[in-house]
Motif scaffolding. Sequence first.
Motif, PDB file in Angstrom:
ATOM      1  N   ARG A   1       0.850  -1.201   0.000  1.00  0.00           N
ATOM      2  CA  ARG A   1       0.000   0.000   0.000  1.00  0.00           C
ATOM      3  C   ARG A   1       0.881   1.245   0.000  1.00  0.00           C
ATOM      4  NH1 ARG A   1      -3.506  -2.864   3.253  1.00  0.00           N
ATOM      5  NH2 ARG A   1      -2.448  -2.164   5.144  1.00  0.00           N
ATOM      6  N   GLU A   2       1.903   1.212   0.846  1.00  0.00           N
ATOM      7  CA  GLU A   2       2.843   2.333   0.957  1.00  0.00           C
ATOM      8  C   GLU A   2       3.531   2.625  -0.377  1.00  0.00           C
ATOM      9  OE1 GLU A   2       6.197   1.929   3.836  1.00  0.00           O
ATOM     10  OE2 GLU A   2       4.459   1.727   5.184  1.00  0.00           O
ATOM     11  N   GLN A   3       3.944   1.537  -1.032  1.00  0.00           N
ATOM     12  CA  GLN A   3       4.676   1.685  -2.300  1.00  0.00           C
ATOM     13  C   GLN A   3       3.757   2.057  -3.461  1.00  0.00           C
ATOM     14  OE1 GLN A   3       6.447  -2.201  -2.576  1.00  0.00           O
ATOM     15  NE2 GLN A   3       8.437  -1.453  -1.897  1.00  0.00           N
ATOM     16  N   ARG A   4       2.460   2.005  -3.225  1.00  0.00           N
ATOM     17  CA  ARG A   4       1.478   2.258  -4.287  1.00  0.00           C
ATOM     18  C   ARG A   4       1.846   1.441  -5.512  1.00  0.00           C
ATOM     19  NH1 ARG A   4      -1.365   6.900  -3.494  1.00  0.00           N
ATOM     20  NH2 ARG A   4      -1.291   7.552  -5.663  1.00  0.00           N
ATOM     21  N   LEU A   5       1.948   0.141  -5.260  1.00  0.00           N
ATOM     22  CA  LEU A   5       2.544  -0.798  -6.202  1.00  0.00           C
ATOM     23  C   LEU A   5       1.973  -0.725  -7.613  1.00  0.00           C
ATOM     24  CD1 LEU A   5       4.764  -2.857  -5.941  1.00  0.00           C
ATOM     25  CD2 LEU A   5       3.055  -4.609  -5.516  1.00  0.00           C
ATOM     26  N   VAL A   6       0.671  -0.663  -7.751  1.00  0.00           N
ATOM     27  CA  VAL A   6       0.101  -0.726  -9.107  1.00  0.00           C
ATOM     28  C   VAL A   6      -0.510   0.603  -9.546  1.00  0.00           C
ATOM     29  CG1 VAL A   6      -0.253  -3.208  -9.141  1.00  0.00           C
ATOM     30  CG2 VAL A   6      -2.032  -1.731  -8.191  1.00  0.00           C
ATOM     31  N   GLU A   7      -0.035   1.697  -8.944  1.00  0.00           N
ATOM     32  CA  GLU A   7      -0.525   3.007  -9.367  1.00  0.00           C
ATOM     33  C   GLU A   7       0.101   3.364 -10.722  1.00  0.00           C
ATOM     34  OE1 GLU A   7      -2.865   4.797  -7.787  1.00  0.00           O
ATOM     35  OE2 GLU A   7      -2.963   3.037  -6.472  1.00  0.00           O
ATOM     36  N   PRO A   8      -0.629   4.149 -11.543  1.00  0.00           N
ATOM     37  CA  PRO A   8      -0.151   4.471 -12.892  1.00  0.00           C
ATOM     38  C   PRO A   8       1.265   5.043 -12.937  1.00  0.00           C
ATOM     39  CG  PRO A   8      -2.406   5.231 -12.606  1.00  0.00           C
ATOM     40  CD  PRO A   8      -1.957   4.695 -11.273  1.00  0.00           C
ATOM     41  N   GLU A   9       1.646   5.881 -11.952  1.00  0.00           N
ATOM     42  CA  GLU A   9       2.997   6.477 -11.995  1.00  0.00           C
ATOM     43  C   GLU A   9       4.065   5.394 -11.927  1.00  0.00           C
ATOM     44  OE1 GLU A   9       1.246   7.632  -8.543  1.00  0.00           O
ATOM     45  OE2 GLU A   9      -0.095   7.748 -10.260  1.00  0.00           O
ATOM     46  N   LYS A  10       3.828   4.408 -11.064  1.00  0.00           N
ATOM     47  CA  LYS A  10       4.795   3.328 -10.872  1.00  0.00           C
ATOM     48  C   LYS A  10       4.927   2.516 -12.174  1.00  0.00           C
ATOM     49  CE  LYS A  10       6.801   0.805  -7.404  1.00  0.00           C
ATOM     50  NZ  LYS A  10       7.554   1.317  -6.269  1.00  0.00           N
ATOM     51  N   LEU A  11       3.794   2.242 -12.806  1.00  0.00           N
ATOM     52  CA  LEU A  11       3.804   1.424 -14.020  1.00  0.00           C
ATOM     53  C   LEU A  11       4.420   2.212 -15.183  1.00  0.00           C
ATOM     54  CD1 LEU A  11       0.286  -0.202 -13.563  1.00  0.00           C
ATOM     55  CD2 LEU A  11       2.523  -1.104 -12.893  1.00  0.00           C
ATOM     56  N   GLN A  12       4.181   3.485 -15.194  1.00  0.00           N
ATOM     57  CA  GLN A  12       4.777   4.344 -16.224  1.00  0.00           C
ATOM     58  C   GLN A  12       6.301   4.401 -16.056  1.00  0.00           C
ATOM     59  OE1 GLN A  12       3.412   5.581 -18.960  1.00  0.00           O
ATOM     60  NE2 GLN A  12       5.539   6.127 -19.462  1.00  0.00           N
ATOM     61  N   ALA A  13       6.730   4.477 -14.807  1.00  0.00           N
ATOM     62  CA  ALA A  13       8.171   4.508 -14.537  1.00  0.00           C
ATOM     63  C   ALA A  13       8.823   3.206 -14.993  1.00  0.00           C
ATOM     64  CB  ALA A  13       8.420   4.720 -13.039  1.00  0.00           C
ATOM     65  N   PHE A  14       8.125   2.102 -14.803  1.00  0.00           N
ATOM     66  CA  PHE A  14       8.629   0.803 -15.257  1.00  0.00           C
ATOM     67  C   PHE A  14       8.802   0.828 -16.780  1.00  0.00           C
ATOM     68  CE2 PHE A  14       7.428  -3.323 -17.121  1.00  0.00           C
ATOM     69  CZ  PHE A  14       8.426  -4.131 -16.616  1.00  0.00           C
ATOM     70  N   ALA A  15       7.790   1.302 -17.481  1.00  0.00           N
ATOM     71  CA  ALA A  15       7.836   1.338 -18.951  1.00  0.00           C
ATOM     72  C   ALA A  15       9.009   2.190 -19.435  1.00  0.00           C
ATOM     73  CB  ALA A  15       6.511   1.871 -19.499  1.00  0.00           C
ATOM     74  N   THR A  16       9.208   3.305 -18.786  1.00  0.00           N
ATOM     75  CA  THR A  16      10.320   4.192 -19.163  1.00  0.00           C
ATOM     76  C   THR A  16      11.655   3.492 -18.924  1.00  0.00           C
ATOM     77  OG1 THR A  16       8.946   6.038 -18.460  1.00  0.00           O
ATOM     78  CG2 THR A  16      11.286   6.503 -18.776  1.00  0.00           C
ATOM     79  N   ALA A  17      11.751   2.788 -17.785  1.00  0.00           N
ATOM     80  CA  ALA A  17      12.997   2.107 -17.436  1.00  0.00           C
ATOM     81  C   ALA A  17      13.314   0.981 -18.432  1.00  0.00           C
ATOM     82  CB  ALA A  17      12.918   1.564 -16.016  1.00  0.00           C
ATOM     83  N   VAL A  18      12.299   0.276 -18.904  1.00  0.00           N
ATOM     84  CA  VAL A  18      12.518  -0.803 -19.888  1.00  0.00           C
ATOM     85  C   VAL A  18      13.115  -0.214 -21.162  1.00  0.00           C
ATOM     86  CG1 VAL A  18      11.460  -2.587 -21.337  1.00  0.00           C
ATOM     87  CG2 VAL A  18      10.620  -2.222 -19.007  1.00  0.00           C
ATOM     88  N   ASP A  19      12.557   0.869 -21.626  1.00  0.00           N
ATOM     89  CA  ASP A  19      13.050   1.442 -22.884  1.00  0.00           C
ATOM     90  C   ASP A  19      14.454   2.033 -22.719  1.00  0.00           C
ATOM     91  OD1 ASP A  19      10.975   0.539 -24.349  1.00  0.00           O
ATOM     92  OD2 ASP A  19       9.761   2.348 -24.186  1.00  0.00           O
ATOM     93  N   ARG A  20      14.745   2.467 -21.529  1.00  0.00           N
ATOM     94  CA  ARG A  20      16.090   2.937 -21.217  1.00  0.00           C
ATOM     95  C   ARG A  20      17.097   1.784 -21.312  1.00  0.00           C
ATOM     96  NH1 ARG A  20      18.941   6.358 -17.200  1.00  0.00           N
ATOM     97  NH2 ARG A  20      21.043   6.088 -18.034  1.00  0.00           N
ATOM     98  N   ILE A  21      16.724   0.648 -20.746  1.00  0.00           N
ATOM     99  CA  ILE A  21      17.589  -0.539 -20.815  1.00  0.00           C
ATOM    100  C   ILE A  21      17.794  -0.937 -22.278  1.00  0.00           C
ATOM    101  CG2 ILE A  21      17.707  -3.020 -20.309  1.00  0.00           C
ATOM    102  CD1 ILE A  21      16.362  -2.435 -17.621  1.00  0.00           C
ATOM    103  N   ARG A  22      16.717  -0.901 -23.057  1.00  0.00           N
ATOM    104  CA  ARG A  22      16.827  -1.255 -24.478  1.00  0.00           C
ATOM    105  C   ARG A  22      17.841  -0.343 -25.173  1.00  0.00           C
ATOM    106  NH1 ARG A  22      11.790   0.181 -27.923  1.00  0.00           N
ATOM    107  NH2 ARG A  22      12.578   2.172 -27.205  1.00  0.00           N
ATOM    108  N   ASP A  23      17.705   0.956 -24.979  1.00  0.00           N
ATOM    109  CA  ASP A  23      18.604   1.907 -25.640  1.00  0.00           C
ATOM    110  C   ASP A  23      20.048   1.678 -25.203  1.00  0.00           C
ATOM    111  OD1 ASP A  23      16.328   2.884 -26.737  1.00  0.00           O
ATOM    112  OD2 ASP A  23      16.237   4.716 -25.526  1.00  0.00           O
ATOM    113  N   ASP A  24      20.246   1.508 -23.898  1.00  0.00           N
ATOM    114  CA  ASP A  24      21.601   1.348 -23.366  1.00  0.00           C
ATOM    115  C   ASP A  24      22.248   0.051 -23.860  1.00  0.00           C
ATOM    116  OD1 ASP A  24      21.215   3.697 -22.064  1.00  0.00           O
ATOM    117  OD2 ASP A  24      21.092   2.850 -20.045  1.00  0.00           O
ATOM    118  N   LEU A  25      21.461  -1.031 -23.865  1.00  0.00           N
ATOM    119  CA  LEU A  25      22.034  -2.323 -24.242  1.00  0.00           C
ATOM    120  C   LEU A  25      22.368  -2.345 -25.740  1.00  0.00           C
ATOM    121  CD1 LEU A  25      22.893  -5.101 -23.242  1.00  0.00           C
ATOM    122  CD2 LEU A  25      20.589  -5.945 -23.715  1.00  0.00           C
TER     123      LEU A  25
END
Length: 398
Positions: free
Chosen positions: A266-290
């Motif tokens: 609950r504290e981490q707001r695990l499935v809130e849109p901001e968290k999921l959006q941050a995940f999506a951004t991080a995936v594409d960052r990994i793709r670009d870097d790799l």
Amino acid sequence: MSICRVCSGAVREFFDFGLQPLSSAFVDPAGVDDEYFFPLSIGVCQSCTMVQLLTPAPRGQASHEGYPYHSSGSRVMHKHFQQLAHRLLETELSGPDPFIVEIGYNDGVVLKTVRDAGVRHLGVEPTGRGAVRVHSAFFNAGSAAEILASEGPADVVYAANTICEVAEIAEIFEGLKVLLAPDGVLVFEDPYLGEILERTAFDQIYDEHFYFFSASAVSGMAERFGFALVDVEHLPVHGGQIRYTIARRDRRRPTQAVADLLAREREQRLVEPEKLQAFATAVDRIRDDLLELLTRLRAEGKRVVGYGATAKSATVTNYFGIGPDLVPFVCDSTPSKQGLVTPGSHIPVRPPADFADPYPDYALLFAWNHAEEIMAKERAFRDAGGQWILYVPEVHVL
Ligand code: TYD
Ligand code: ZN
């Protein structure tokens, strides 16, 4: 939008990987024109918060018809399952004539350990392999009734890396209602959503993983089907899993660990849109870097080899567009994968002996969940000047 398999709510997509092959469909180099692809995308249920794929990969398309057979060839995992078996023998299976059922029994390590202790056991697995007693079926109300008739109720139903693969998860609970003893438990362990988001372990998302469990979604699901989440345990394996214990409703008092994990989510707001959006951004960052790193190394004339032809790597190579031009081959200890090419990305799979013949400059560790074990085993690679490339939680070279 698609319909939640748990509660029929609306599932909202948060990442689309496009068309992907089946992660275990390694192909003969001669047959690569005939591969099956399906749309891989992941979303979150707006009602019950269960994170799930939008489209399940059709069961009949898989190279194996039953629950996928997991053999990681890992000593760490072998020990992990042996320890769990011993713990169950000391606790849930310590009464008179106990009985355990395992759904999709992996290497059979748990059941063999239990068998050697003289405890009644049964694996439920459609393709019925292995050296343990097996009931050849999917686990559902029908097979549960057959098992109940011949064996009596189960004290433990156990599953590792299997429940998350069963899209029609209501069938599992229907089976449990039939088979579980009044004080029996379902114990299951699967990748943990919290860890996948935290560490951007996007490669846990592939055809065979349908659900990405959190304690809150599992608790809600258990209640919906007449059960309750009564214990959770964090496991360090496979990049972070939770082992859940589920009992019939009102039979056991949930442990403090359940309350703590629910509070943390609950504290981490695990499935809130901001968290999921941050995940999506991080995936594409990994793709670009790799891609940048691999392209640069190729330009510099360095040799890069893949290590571990994992199911997870299907998402990495296919979503990122990594083929034999960037990674000429991947070594893997599984004999049945050797000589074939990886699904979709067509990277040849070769035996581990080829890794040292001669060592490459860099090894891209697709089996990062076994990093410690593999790096220890391949110490000579580092000693020879080789370096490991990892991409979770971000691209880094060791
Ligand atoms: P696994 O951990 O089951 O991951 P996934 O579910 O994503 O397939 O797979 C690990 C793979 O790595 C498996 O194909 C075996 C291989 N492997 C090696 O080649 N050498 C090793 O030392 C270990 C531990 C695994
Ligand atoms: Zn739902």
